[in-house]
Design a protein around this motif. Structure first.
Motif, PDB file in Angstrom:
ATOM      1  N   LEU A 165       0.871  -1.164   0.000  1.00  0.00           N
ATOM      2  CA  LEU A 165       0.000   0.000   0.000  1.00  0.00           C
ATOM      3  C   LEU A 165       0.909   1.216   0.000  1.00  0.00           C
ATOM      4  N   THR A 166       0.667   2.143  -0.903  1.00  0.00           N
ATOM      5  CA  THR A 166       1.493   3.340  -0.979  1.00  0.00           C
ATOM      6  C   THR A 166       0.602   4.576  -0.933  1.00  0.00           C
ATOM      7  N   THR A 167       1.202   5.708  -0.614  1.00  0.00           N
ATOM      8  CA  THR A 167       0.438   6.939  -0.528  1.00  0.00           C
ATOM      9  C   THR A 167       0.579   7.755  -1.803  1.00  0.00           C
ATOM     10  N   VAL A 168      -0.429   8.558  -2.057  1.00  0.00           N
ATOM     11  CA  VAL A 168      -0.401   9.551  -3.124  1.00  0.00           C
ATOM     12  C   VAL A 168      -0.659  10.876  -2.421  1.00  0.00           C
ATOM     13  N   ASN A 169       0.314  11.797  -2.515  1.00  0.00           N
ATOM     14  CA  ASN A 169       0.199  13.013  -1.733  1.00  0.00           C
ATOM     15  C   ASN A 169       0.908  14.202  -2.380  1.00  0.00           C
ATOM     16  N   GLU A 170       0.746  15.331  -1.759  1.00  0.00           N
ATOM     17  CA  GLU A 170       1.294  16.591  -2.255  1.00  0.00           C
ATOM     18  C   GLU A 170       2.814  16.582  -2.358  1.00  0.00           C
ATOM     19  N   LEU A 171       3.504  16.057  -1.372  1.00  0.00           N
ATOM     20  CA  LEU A 171       4.966  16.117  -1.356  1.00  0.00           C
ATOM     21  C   LEU A 171       5.598  15.214  -2.410  1.00  0.00           C
ATOM     22  N   CYS A 172       5.140  13.991  -2.508  1.00  0.00           N
ATOM     23  CA  CYS A 172       5.774  13.004  -3.392  1.00  0.00           C
ATOM     24  C   CYS A 172       5.218  12.997  -4.814  1.00  0.00           C
ATOM     25  N   ASP A 173       3.954  13.317  -4.947  1.00  0.00           N
ATOM     26  CA  ASP A 173       3.291  13.158  -6.242  1.00  0.00           C
ATOM     27  C   ASP A 173       2.744  14.464  -6.816  1.00  0.00           C
ATOM     28  N   GLN A 174       2.880  15.541  -6.058  1.00  0.00           N
ATOM     29  CA  GLN A 174       2.357  16.842  -6.436  1.00  0.00           C
ATOM     30  C   GLN A 174       0.858  16.786  -6.735  1.00  0.00           C
ATOM     31  N   LEU A 175       0.150  16.018  -5.906  1.00  0.00           N
ATOM     32  CA  LEU A 175      -1.307  15.931  -5.950  1.00  0.00           C
ATOM     33  C   LEU A 175      -1.856  16.254  -4.571  1.00  0.00           C
ATOM     34  N   PRO A 176      -2.326  17.435  -4.300  1.00  0.00           N
ATOM     35  CA  PRO A 176      -2.350  18.613  -5.168  1.00  0.00           C
ATOM     36  C   PRO A 176      -0.934  19.155  -5.386  1.00  0.00           C
ATOM     37  N   ALA A 177      -0.815  20.230  -6.150  1.00  0.00           N
ATOM     38  CA  ALA A 177       0.489  20.828  -6.446  1.00  0.00           C
ATOM     39  C   ALA A 177       1.243  21.147  -5.151  1.00  0.00           C
ATOM     40  N   LEU A 178       2.545  20.954  -5.190  1.00  0.00           N
ATOM     41  CA  LEU A 178       3.417  21.130  -4.022  1.00  0.00           C
ATOM     42  C   LEU A 178       3.541  22.606  -3.659  1.00  0.00           C
ATOM     43  N   ARG A 179       3.130  22.924  -2.438  1.00  0.00           N
ATOM     44  CA  ARG A 179       3.251  24.299  -1.934  1.00  0.00           C
ATOM     45  C   ARG A 179       4.699  24.575  -1.541  1.00  0.00           C
ATOM     46  N   PRO A 180       5.233  25.743  -1.894  1.00  0.00           N
ATOM     47  CA  PRO A 180       6.608  26.074  -1.522  1.00  0.00           C
ATOM     48  C   PRO A 180       6.816  26.042  -0.012  1.00  0.00           C
ATOM     49  N   GLU A 181       5.809  26.433   0.771  1.00  0.00           N
ATOM     50  CA  GLU A 181       5.973  26.431   2.232  1.00  0.00           C
ATOM     51  C   GLU A 181       6.117  25.011   2.783  1.00  0.00           C
ATOM     52  N   LEU A 182       5.490  24.024   2.132  1.00  0.00           N
ATOM     53  CA  LEU A 182       5.681  22.634   2.556  1.00  0.00           C
ATOM     54  C   LEU A 182       7.099  22.180   2.245  1.00  0.00           C
ATOM     55  N   LEU A 183       7.593  22.515   1.065  1.00  0.00           N
ATOM     56  CA  LEU A 183       8.955  22.156   0.693  1.00  0.00           C
ATOM     57  C   LEU A 183       9.968  22.815   1.623  1.00  0.00           C
ATOM     58  N   GLN A 184       9.772  24.060   1.956  1.00  0.00           N
ATOM     59  CA  GLN A 184      10.649  24.747   2.913  1.00  0.00           C
ATOM     60  C   GLN A 184      10.585  24.088   4.282  1.00  0.00           C
ATOM     61  N   TYR A 185       9.387  23.766   4.722  1.00  0.00           N
ATOM     62  CA  TYR A 185       9.174  23.124   6.020  1.00  0.00           C
ATOM     63  C   TYR A 185       9.940  21.796   6.102  1.00  0.00           C
ATOM     64  N   VAL A 186       9.770  20.984   5.071  1.00  0.00           N
ATOM     65  CA  VAL A 186      10.406  19.663   5.039  1.00  0.00           C
ATOM     66  C   VAL A 186      11.923  19.784   5.011  1.00  0.00           C
ATOM     67  N   THR A 187      12.454  20.616   4.140  1.00  0.00           N
ATOM     68  CA  THR A 187      13.917  20.704   4.018  1.00  0.00           C
ATOM     69  C   THR A 187      14.555  21.335   5.248  1.00  0.00           C
ATOM     70  N   SER A 188      13.915  22.323   5.839  1.00  0.00           N
ATOM     71  CA  SER A 188      14.505  22.930   7.043  1.00  0.00           C
ATOM     72  C   SER A 188      14.505  21.934   8.197  1.00  0.00           C
ATOM     73  N   HIS A 189      13.463  21.111   8.308  1.00  0.00           N
ATOM     74  CA  HIS A 189      13.450  20.094   9.360  1.00  0.00           C
ATOM     75  C   HIS A 189      14.440  18.960   9.068  1.00  0.00           C
ATOM     76  N   LEU A 190      14.564  18.565   7.805  1.00  0.00           N
ATOM     77  CA  LEU A 190      15.568  17.549   7.463  1.00  0.00           C
ATOM     78  C   LEU A 190      16.959  18.034   7.833  1.00  0.00           C
ATOM     79  N   ARG A 191      17.224  19.309   7.564  1.00  0.00           N
ATOM     80  CA  ARG A 191      18.547  19.881   7.859  1.00  0.00           C
ATOM     81  C   ARG A 191      18.889  19.747   9.341  1.00  0.00           C
ATOM     82  N   THR A 192      17.905  19.883  10.220  1.00  0.00           N
ATOM     83  CA  THR A 192      18.177  19.781  11.656  1.00  0.00           C
ATOM     84  C   THR A 192      18.458  18.349  12.100  1.00  0.00           C
ATOM     85  N   ARG A 193      18.097  17.368  11.271  1.00  0.00           N
ATOM     86  CA  ARG A 193      18.256  15.955  11.639  1.00  0.00           C
ATOM     87  C   ARG A 193      19.572  15.331  11.191  1.00  0.00           C
TER      88      ARG A 193
END
Length: 187
Positions: A18-46
């Motif tokens: 079972l796999t997901t279809v979502n905004e981040l991986c599949d751009q469904l809906p289109a990927l919001r820049p604030e989500l991309l910023q959120y994800v990358t800034s949190h990844l950077r801290t890890r």
């Protein structure tokens, strides 16, 4: 924000997983820049980037995240692409929960210290193939950073126990036939 994206994700049965279809991986809906910023800034801290010389991503789903991460950290971006070049690259076969194919790893040189970035860790097949390619090219993967880890599919165990590469993730999920359960991670 990330929990919300996965709790609203659609679920698709690939026949094996079972796999997901979502905004981040599949751009469904289109990927919001604030989500991309959120994800990358949190990844950077890890991740520990001391000594890392390059970021490596797989082009299909990891490219937006890897590109933003490269811009955030100032690290050069190497890409594993589905199409070959006539220039030197390393071709690898991989098997993931939804694909069996080949990738051509570009931009890695002997002596590089690499952080692999990906959207989702499930079985670990794609990332394991990338790690092996990097090693075959005379470089080293210091760690793997993923946005989402799917619990119970063996990816973390493969990468950490068998290949000896630490994994950092932001969110752990379990996918049911009609919904996604967030097990742990950031809000």
């Amino acid at each position: 924000m990330l929990r919300d994206v996965y709790q609203r994700a659609g679920v698709l049965n690939t026949g094996s997983y079972l796999t997901t279809v979502n905004e981040l991986c599949d751009q469904l809906p289109a990927l919001r820049p604030e989500l991309l910023q959120y994800v990358t800034s949190h990844l950077r801290t890890r991740v520990d980037l001391s000594g890392v010389t390059k970021v490596l991503v797989e082009e299909e789903k990891g490219a937006p995240i890897g590109t933003a991460f490269s811009l955030l950290t100032g690290l050069p971006l190497a890409m594993a692409r589905h199409y070959p070049y006539e220039f030197p690259s390393r071709t690898i076969s991989f098997s993931s929960e939804y694909d069996r194919n080949t990738l051509n790893v570009n931009g890695i040189e002997p002596g590089d210290r690499v952080c692999v970035i990906d959207d989702t860790l499930s079985t670990g097949g794609t990332v394991a193939a990338l790690i092996e390619a990097v090693r075959d090219m005379g470089a080293e993967v210091t760690e793997v950073a993923v946005v989402v880890e799917k619990a119970g599919n063996g990816g973390r165990e493969l990468l950490e126990s068998e290949l000896g590469v630490p994994v950092r993730s932001l969110l752990t999920i379990k996918v049911a036939p009609d919904e996604v359960h967030v097990v742990e991670g950031i809000s």
